[in-house]
Motif scaffolding. Structure first.
Motif, PDB file in Angstrom:
ATOM      1  N   ASP A  37       0.813  -1.229   0.000  1.00  0.00           N
ATOM      2  CA  ASP A  37       0.000   0.000   0.000  1.00  0.00           C
ATOM      3  C   ASP A  37       0.843   1.274   0.000  1.00  0.00           C
ATOM      4  N   ASP A  38       2.110   1.174  -0.371  1.00  0.00           N
ATOM      5  CA  ASP A  38       3.013   2.329  -0.427  1.00  0.00           C
ATOM      6  C   ASP A  38       3.093   3.077   0.907  1.00  0.00           C
ATOM      7  N   MET A  39       2.933   2.353   2.002  1.00  0.00           N
ATOM      8  CA  MET A  39       2.981   2.994   3.317  1.00  0.00           C
ATOM      9  C   MET A  39       4.403   3.448   3.662  1.00  0.00           C
ATOM     10  N   VAL A  40       5.385   2.748   3.138  1.00  0.00           N
ATOM     11  CA  VAL A  40       6.786   3.127   3.324  1.00  0.00           C
ATOM     12  C   VAL A  40       7.466   2.992   1.966  1.00  0.00           C
ATOM     13  N   THR A  41       8.248   3.999   1.607  1.00  0.00           N
ATOM     14  CA  THR A  41       8.990   3.989   0.351  1.00  0.00           C
ATOM     15  C   THR A  41      10.447   4.343   0.656  1.00  0.00           C
ATOM     16  N   VAL A  42      11.354   3.565   0.071  1.00  0.00           N
ATOM     17  CA  VAL A  42      12.773   3.875   0.224  1.00  0.00           C
ATOM     18  C   VAL A  42      13.391   4.017  -1.157  1.00  0.00           C
ATOM     19  N   THR A  43      14.419   4.830  -1.223  1.00  0.00           N
ATOM     20  CA  THR A  43      15.190   4.993  -2.450  1.00  0.00           C
ATOM     21  C   THR A  43      16.631   4.623  -2.121  1.00  0.00           C
ATOM     22  N   ALA A  44      17.238   3.845  -3.021  1.00  0.00           N
ATOM     23  CA  ALA A  44      18.614   3.402  -2.827  1.00  0.00           C
ATOM     24  C   ALA A  44      19.376   3.525  -4.139  1.00  0.00           C
ATOM     25  N   THR A  45      20.689   3.613  -4.014  1.00  0.00           N
ATOM     26  CA  THR A  45      21.543   3.635  -5.196  1.00  0.00           C
ATOM     27  C   THR A  45      21.931   2.210  -5.563  1.00  0.00           C
ATOM     28  N   GLY A  46      22.552   2.059  -6.719  1.00  0.00           N
ATOM     29  CA  GLY A  46      23.033   0.759  -7.159  1.00  0.00           C
ATOM     30  C   GLY A  46      24.135   0.203  -6.278  1.00  0.00           C
ATOM     31  N   THR A  47      24.680   1.026  -5.385  1.00  0.00           N
ATOM     32  CA  THR A  47      25.696   0.558  -4.440  1.00  0.00           C
ATOM     33  C   THR A  47      25.070   0.191  -3.092  1.00  0.00           C
ATOM     34  N   HIS A  48      23.757   0.037  -3.080  1.00  0.00           N
ATOM     35  CA  HIS A  48      22.995  -0.371  -1.896  1.00  0.00           C
ATOM     36  C   HIS A  48      22.977   0.683  -0.785  1.00  0.00           C
ATOM     37  N   GLN A  49      23.153   1.933  -1.120  1.00  0.00           N
ATOM     38  CA  GLN A  49      23.090   3.005  -0.126  1.00  0.00           C
ATOM     39  C   GLN A  49      21.700   3.628  -0.153  1.00  0.00           C
ATOM     40  N   LEU A  50      21.028   3.653   1.001  1.00  0.00           N
ATOM     41  CA  LEU A  50      19.724   4.298   1.076  1.00  0.00           C
ATOM     42  C   LEU A  50      19.912   5.805   0.987  1.00  0.00           C
ATOM     43  N   THR A  51      19.097   6.442   0.158  1.00  0.00           N
ATOM     44  CA  THR A  51      19.196   7.891  -0.006  1.00  0.00           C
ATOM     45  C   THR A  51      17.939   8.612   0.443  1.00  0.00           C
ATOM     46  N   ASP A  52      16.837   7.868   0.627  1.00  0.00           N
ATOM     47  CA  ASP A  52      15.598   8.504   1.051  1.00  0.00           C
ATOM     48  C   ASP A  52      14.701   7.468   1.715  1.00  0.00           C
ATOM     49  N   LEU A  53      13.926   7.921   2.677  1.00  0.00           N
ATOM     50  CA  LEU A  53      12.955   7.086   3.374  1.00  0.00           C
ATOM     51  C   LEU A  53      11.722   7.937   3.611  1.00  0.00           C
ATOM     52  N   VAL A  54      10.586   7.487   3.086  1.00  0.00           N
ATOM     53  CA  VAL A  54       9.335   8.224   3.256  1.00  0.00           C
ATOM     54  C   VAL A  54       8.344   7.301   3.955  1.00  0.00           C
ATOM     55  N   PRO A  57       2.213   8.948   7.148  1.00  0.00           N
ATOM     56  CA  PRO A  57       1.796   9.130   8.543  1.00  0.00           C
ATOM     57  C   PRO A  57       0.781   8.078   9.018  1.00  0.00           C
ATOM     58  N   ALA A  58      -0.014   7.556   8.104  1.00  0.00           N
ATOM     59  CA  ALA A  58      -0.994   6.532   8.488  1.00  0.00           C
ATOM     60  C   ALA A  58      -0.319   5.236   8.930  1.00  0.00           C
ATOM     61  N   ALA A  59       0.952   5.071   8.599  1.00  0.00           N
ATOM     62  CA  ALA A  59       1.683   3.858   8.983  1.00  0.00           C
ATOM     63  C   ALA A  59       2.201   3.932  10.412  1.00  0.00           C
ATOM     64  N   ILE A  60       2.105   5.096  11.017  1.00  0.00           N
ATOM     65  CA  ILE A  60       2.648   5.275  12.369  1.00  0.00           C
ATOM     66  C   ILE A  60       1.546   5.028  13.391  1.00  0.00           C
ATOM     67  N   ASP A  61       1.606   3.863  13.987  1.00  0.00           N
ATOM     68  CA  ASP A  61       0.663   3.490  15.034  1.00  0.00           C
ATOM     69  C   ASP A  61       1.457   3.314  16.323  1.00  0.00           C
ATOM     70  N   PRO A  62       1.323   4.238  17.275  1.00  0.00           N
ATOM     71  CA  PRO A  62       2.114   4.148  18.497  1.00  0.00           C
ATOM     72  C   PRO A  62       1.866   2.848  19.279  1.00  0.00           C
ATOM     73  N   ASP A  63       0.734   2.238  19.052  1.00  0.00           N
ATOM     74  CA  ASP A  63       0.417   0.997  19.747  1.00  0.00           C
ATOM     75  C   ASP A  63       0.977  -0.229  19.041  1.00  0.00           C
ATOM     76  N   ASP A  64       1.519  -0.042  17.830  1.00  0.00           N
ATOM     77  CA  ASP A  64       2.043  -1.190  17.074  1.00  0.00           C
ATOM     78  C   ASP A  64       3.316  -0.794  16.310  1.00  0.00           C
ATOM     79  N   PRO A  65       4.401  -0.491  17.028  1.00  0.00           N
ATOM     80  CA  PRO A  65       5.641  -0.092  16.343  1.00  0.00           C
ATOM     81  C   PRO A  65       6.224  -1.215  15.484  1.00  0.00           C
ATOM     82  N   ASP A  66       5.921  -2.462  15.811  1.00  0.00           N
ATOM     83  CA  ASP A  66       6.434  -3.579  15.014  1.00  0.00           C
ATOM     84  C   ASP A  66       5.900  -3.549  13.586  1.00  0.00           C
TER      85      ASP A  66
END
Length: 100
Positions: A37-54, A57-66
């Motif tokens: 559901d596109d709740m979390v999106t990451v961008t990485a380079t071809g060298t496996h380095q993460l460059t962005d993390l989005v 807000p609907a994915a943030i449930d304080p009662d269920d951090p797992d």
């Protein structure tokens, strides 16, 4: 026989230059991994380095951090899988050409 060896060396040098160019292009590429559901999106380079993390807000449930942790892992793993598949399809041809 010397002419054949020179031609073989030129071909090897050409292939090495192409392989280096392909690796540089791959390293400069970006890959986007997504959790369900596109709740979390990451961008990485071809060298496996993460460059962005989005994080949606609907994915943030304080009662269920797992749940959020699982979504981050899913997005990162998706990006890494894309990088690995692209690397294999781009660079794997050189190994196949050498009988590997």
């Amino acid at each position: 026989m010397g002419g054949n060896m020179q031609q073989l060396m030129r071909q090897a040098q050409k292939m090495q230059k192409q392989m280096q160019a392909d690796q540089e292009k791959l390293n400069a590429s970006t890959f986007t991994g997504k959790a369900p559901d596109d709740m979390v999106t990451v961008t990485a380079t071809g060298t496996h380095q993460l460059t962005d993390l989005v994080i949606n807000p609907a994915a943030i449930d304080p009662d269920d951090p797992d749940m959020l942790s699982d979504m981050i892992l899913a997005a990162v793993n998706d990006a890494m899988t894309q990088i690995d598949k692209t690397t294999e399809s781009t660079m794997g041809k050189y190994g196949r050409g050498l009988g590997m």
